[in-house]
Design a protein around this motif. Structure first.
Motif, PDB file in Angstrom:
ATOM      1  N   THR A 168       0.824  -1.201   0.000  1.00  0.00           N
ATOM      2  CA  THR A 168       0.000   0.000   0.000  1.00  0.00           C
ATOM      3  C   THR A 168       0.862   1.257   0.000  1.00  0.00           C
ATOM      4  OG1 THR A 168      -1.726  -1.187   1.198  1.00  0.00           O
ATOM      5  CG2 THR A 168      -1.838   1.214   1.224  1.00  0.00           C
ATOM      6  N   VAL A 216       3.910   1.563  -1.147  1.00  0.00           N
ATOM      7  CA  VAL A 216       4.563   1.686  -2.460  1.00  0.00           C
ATOM      8  C   VAL A 216       3.594   2.283  -3.474  1.00  0.00           C
ATOM      9  CG1 VAL A 216       5.501   0.361  -4.398  1.00  0.00           C
ATOM     10  CG2 VAL A 216       6.258  -0.124  -2.067  1.00  0.00           C
ATOM     11  N   VAL A 217       2.367   1.812  -3.484  1.00  0.00           N
ATOM     12  CA  VAL A 217       1.379   2.323  -4.437  1.00  0.00           C
ATOM     13  C   VAL A 217       1.081   3.797  -4.172  1.00  0.00           C
ATOM     14  CG1 VAL A 217      -1.039   2.153  -5.152  1.00  0.00           C
ATOM     15  CG2 VAL A 217       0.338   0.094  -4.934  1.00  0.00           C
ATOM     16  N   LEU A 268       2.979   6.013  -2.676  1.00  0.00           N
ATOM     17  CA  LEU A 268       4.163   6.799  -3.029  1.00  0.00           C
ATOM     18  C   LEU A 268       4.252   6.989  -4.538  1.00  0.00           C
ATOM     19  CD1 LEU A 268       6.737   8.187  -2.024  1.00  0.00           C
ATOM     20  CD2 LEU A 268       7.908   6.000  -2.329  1.00  0.00           C
ATOM     21  N   PHE A 269       3.978   5.932  -5.296  1.00  0.00           N
ATOM     22  CA  PHE A 269       4.000   6.025  -6.753  1.00  0.00           C
ATOM     23  C   PHE A 269       2.951   7.024  -7.249  1.00  0.00           C
ATOM     24  CE2 PHE A 269       2.356   4.620 -10.877  1.00  0.00           C
ATOM     25  CZ  PHE A 269       3.505   4.718 -11.634  1.00  0.00           C
ATOM     26  N   VAL A 270       1.765   6.973  -6.686  1.00  0.00           N
ATOM     27  CA  VAL A 270       0.698   7.893  -7.096  1.00  0.00           C
ATOM     28  C   VAL A 270       1.087   9.338  -6.788  1.00  0.00           C
ATOM     29  CG1 VAL A 270      -1.681   8.598  -6.603  1.00  0.00           C
ATOM     30  CG2 VAL A 270      -1.145   6.193  -6.973  1.00  0.00           C
ATOM     31  N   ILE A 291       4.132  10.582  -6.557  1.00  0.00           N
ATOM     32  CA  ILE A 291       5.186  10.973  -7.502  1.00  0.00           C
ATOM     33  C   ILE A 291       4.595  11.292  -8.873  1.00  0.00           C
ATOM     34  CG2 ILE A 291       7.197  10.099  -8.769  1.00  0.00           C
ATOM     35  CD1 ILE A 291       7.976   8.619  -6.167  1.00  0.00           C
ATOM     36  N   MET A 292       3.682  10.459  -9.339  1.00  0.00           N
ATOM     37  CA  MET A 292       3.070  10.706 -10.652  1.00  0.00           C
ATOM     38  C   MET A 292       2.251  11.999 -10.637  1.00  0.00           C
ATOM     39  SD  MET A 292       4.316   8.501 -12.570  1.00  0.00           S
ATOM     40  CE  MET A 292       3.405   8.890 -14.022  1.00  0.00           C
TER      41      MET A 292
END
Length: 91
Positions: A57, A59-60, A62-64, A66-67
């Motif tokens: 969760t 990681v997801v 954090l990715f969102v 960043i995007m």
């Protein structure tokens, strides 16, 4: 880390499917076979531990984030470029 799971159907499921395919069962029997195969595959599913779930969760999320930052930055850049090229509406 997540547990390693082999993503292959068990031999008995494959053998049953081949035998049933050769027999050309009626639609109800084929549907029952489908349901049995779905249940057999669902038994192979490994649920993550609480630690793994929280890690995935994070990681997801954090990715969102960043995007979102990348898209916001590009939006600001392109907005600035449009104003630079075309100027303001009032001028």
């Amino acid at each position: 880390m997540a547990r390693k799971v082999i993503d292959e159907p068990s031999e008995d499921v494959v053998a049953n499917a081949k035998r049933d395919r050769a027999a050309r069962r009626n639609p109800f029997a084929r549907f029952a076979l489908f349901i049995r195969q779905v249940i057999a595959e669902l038994k192979k599913v490994v649920t993550p531990t609480r630690k793994e779930l929280l890690s995935f969760t994070a990681v997801v999320l954090l990715f969102v984030v960043i995007m979102m930052a990348i898209v916001w930055g590009l939006d600001q850049l392109f907005g600035w470029l449009v104003l630079y090229v075309f100027g303001t509406a009032g001028a």
